[in-house]
Design a protein around this motif. Structure first.
Motif, PDB file in Angstrom:
ATOM      1  N   GLU A  99      -2.941  -3.662  -1.181  1.00 55.13           N
ATOM      2  CA  GLU A  99      -4.324  -3.857  -0.733  1.00 55.13           C
ATOM      3  C   GLU A  99      -4.594  -5.323  -0.398  1.00 55.13           C
ATOM      4  OE1 GLU A  99      -8.829  -3.041  -2.406  1.00 55.13           O
ATOM      5  OE2 GLU A  99      -7.178  -1.850  -3.216  1.00 55.13           O
ATOM      6  N   THR A 100      -4.067  -6.213  -1.225  1.00 58.39           N
ATOM      7  CA  THR A 100      -4.262  -7.644  -0.989  1.00 58.39           C
ATOM      8  C   THR A 100      -3.537  -8.088   0.271  1.00 58.39           C
ATOM      9  OG1 THR A 100      -4.440  -7.967  -3.379  1.00 58.39           O
ATOM     10  CG2 THR A 100      -4.095  -9.927  -2.051  1.00 58.39           C
ATOM     11  N   SER A 101      -2.300  -7.634   0.446  1.00 60.10           N
ATOM     12  CA  SER A 101      -1.515  -7.987   1.629  1.00 60.10           C
ATOM     13  C   SER A 101      -2.208  -7.543   2.918  1.00 60.10           C
ATOM     14  CB  SER A 101      -0.124  -7.347   1.527  1.00 60.10           C
ATOM     15  OG  SER A 101       0.651  -7.657   2.661  1.00 60.10           O
ATOM     16  N   LYS A 102      -2.688  -6.317   2.926  1.00 62.69           N
ATOM     17  CA  LYS A 102      -3.389  -5.792   4.109  1.00 62.69           C
ATOM     18  C   LYS A 102      -4.657  -6.594   4.406  1.00 62.69           C
ATOM     19  CE  LYS A 102      -1.828  -0.966   3.652  1.00 62.69           C
ATOM     20  NZ  LYS A 102      -0.532  -1.303   4.151  1.00 62.69           N
ATOM     21  N   SER A 103      -5.398  -6.931   3.368  1.00 67.16           N
ATOM     22  CA  SER A 103      -6.637  -7.700   3.549  1.00 67.16           C
ATOM     23  C   SER A 103      -6.353  -9.083   4.122  1.00 67.16           C
ATOM     24  CB  SER A 103      -7.388  -7.838   2.224  1.00 67.16           C
ATOM     25  OG  SER A 103      -7.878  -6.604   1.792  1.00 67.16           O
ATOM     26  N   VAL A 104      -5.362  -9.763   3.570  1.00 67.12           N
ATOM     27  CA  VAL A 104      -5.016 -11.104   4.045  1.00 67.12           C
ATOM     28  C   VAL A 104      -4.593 -11.044   5.509  1.00 67.12           C
ATOM     29  CG1 VAL A 104      -3.345 -12.995   3.817  1.00 67.12           C
ATOM     30  CG2 VAL A 104      -4.450 -12.056   1.778  1.00 67.12           C
ATOM     31  N   ALA A 105      -3.726 -10.113   5.851  1.00 67.47           N
ATOM     32  CA  ALA A 105      -3.254  -9.992   7.231  1.00 67.47           C
ATOM     33  C   ALA A 105      -4.407  -9.730   8.192  1.00 67.47           C
ATOM     34  CB  ALA A 105      -2.213  -8.879   7.336  1.00 67.47           C
ATOM     35  N   LYS A 106      -5.269  -8.809   7.826  1.00 71.60           N
ATOM     36  CA  LYS A 106      -6.387  -8.441   8.692  1.00 71.60           C
ATOM     37  C   LYS A 106      -7.354  -9.610   8.891  1.00 71.60           C
ATOM     38  CE  LYS A 106     -10.173  -5.146   9.158  1.00 71.60           C
ATOM     39  NZ  LYS A 106     -10.881  -4.029   8.563  1.00 71.60           N
ATOM     40  N   ILE A 107      -7.713 -10.277   7.821  1.00 74.79           N
ATOM     41  CA  ILE A 107      -8.705 -11.352   7.900  1.00 74.79           C
ATOM     42  C   ILE A 107      -8.150 -12.574   8.639  1.00 74.79           C
ATOM     43  CG2 ILE A 107     -10.079 -12.988   6.544  1.00 74.79           C
ATOM     44  CD1 ILE A 107     -10.313 -10.672   4.429  1.00 74.79           C
ATOM     45  N   ILE A 108      -6.897 -12.925   8.371  1.00 76.43           N
ATOM     46  CA  ILE A 108      -6.309 -14.097   9.032  1.00 76.43           C
ATOM     47  C   ILE A 108      -5.892 -13.761  10.464  1.00 76.43           C
ATOM     48  CG2 ILE A 108      -4.369 -15.723   9.006  1.00 76.43           C
ATOM     49  CD1 ILE A 108      -4.522 -15.824   6.039  1.00 76.43           C
ATOM     50  N   GLY A 109      -5.577 -12.488  10.708  1.00 81.16           N
ATOM     51  CA  GLY A 109      -5.151 -12.094  12.042  1.00 81.16           C
ATOM     52  C   GLY A 109      -3.669 -12.321  12.287  1.00 81.16           C
ATOM     53  N   LYS A 110      -2.880 -12.187  11.219  1.00 79.47           N
ATOM     54  CA  LYS A 110      -1.422 -12.344  11.321  1.00 79.47           C
ATOM     55  C   LYS A 110      -0.774 -11.016  10.955  1.00 79.47           C
ATOM     56  CE  LYS A 110      -1.335 -17.193  10.946  1.00 79.47           C
ATOM     57  NZ  LYS A 110      -0.500 -18.166  11.533  1.00 79.47           N
ATOM     58  N   PRO A 111       0.430 -10.757  11.476  1.00 76.30           N
ATOM     59  CA  PRO A 111       1.114  -9.510  11.132  1.00 76.30           C
ATOM     60  C   PRO A 111       1.392  -9.421   9.626  1.00 76.30           C
ATOM     61  CG  PRO A 111       2.220 -10.619  12.958  1.00 76.30           C
ATOM     62  CD  PRO A 111       1.202 -11.580  12.409  1.00 76.30           C
ATOM     63  N   GLU A 112       1.146  -8.254   9.059  1.00 73.10           N
ATOM     64  CA  GLU A 112       1.393  -8.082   7.628  1.00 73.10           C
ATOM     65  C   GLU A 112       2.868  -8.280   7.286  1.00 73.10           C
ATOM     66  OE1 GLU A 112       0.488  -5.112   3.873  1.00 73.10           O
ATOM     67  OE2 GLU A 112       0.202  -4.335   5.910  1.00 73.10           O
TER      68      GLU A 112
END
Length: 115
Positions: A23-36
Motif C-alpha cells: 500500500e505504501t509503495s503504490k501510494s508513493v509511486a502514484k503521488i510522486i508520479g514514478k513507476p512503482e
C-alpha cells in the motif's frame, strides 16, 4: 527511484507487513508520479523511539527521490503515509515525522553505478 525508510516502535510480529509495504509503495509511486518498479520501501519495527517524552506508538520516515518532490507533493505524501501508519500500525498522525530528500542523480547509486 524513490526510497522510503520507516522506523516505528510498534512491534510488527503478527501484522501483515506485505500489505503495509504494498500500500505504501503504490501510494508513493502514484503521488510522486514514478513507476512503482523503482520504489523501495523499508519498514523497521520494535525500534526504540520516544516522542514527546513517551514511548506510545510513534514513527519516523525518510523519503529520498531524484526529483518529484516539492511542497505540494510532500504534503500529499505525508498525509498518505501517515494515514497508512495510523490505519495499519495505530501510530497517530501526530506521532509521525517524515523528512524528504530531493537528490541529484549522481548522488544515488543503483545497479553498480549511479543514476
Amino acid at each position: 527511484m524513490p526510497s522510503l525508510n520507516i522506523s516505528t516502535n510498534v512491534p510488527l510480529e503478527g501484522l501483515n507487513t506485505s500489505e503495509i509495504l504494498s500500500e505504501t509503495s503504490k501510494s508513493v509511486a502514484k503521488i510522486i508520479g514514478k513507476p512503482e518498479a523503482y520504489v523501495m520501501v523499508q519498514l523497521k519495527g520494535s525500534v526504540a523511539i520516544s516522542f514527546g517524552g513517551t514511548e506510545e506508538p510513534a514513527a519516523y520516515g525518510e523519503l529520498v527521490s531524484i526529483g518529484g518532490l516539492g511542497s505540494d507533493t510532500n504534503k500529499k505524501l505525508s498525509a498518505a503515509i501517515a494515514t497508512i501508519l495510523d490505519t495499519k500500525l495505530k501510530v497517530p498522525k501526530s506521532r509521525f515525522y517524515i523528512k524528504f530528500y530531493d537528490v541529484k542523480r549522481s548522488d544515488f547509486g543503483w545497479n553498480g553505478t549511479t543514476f
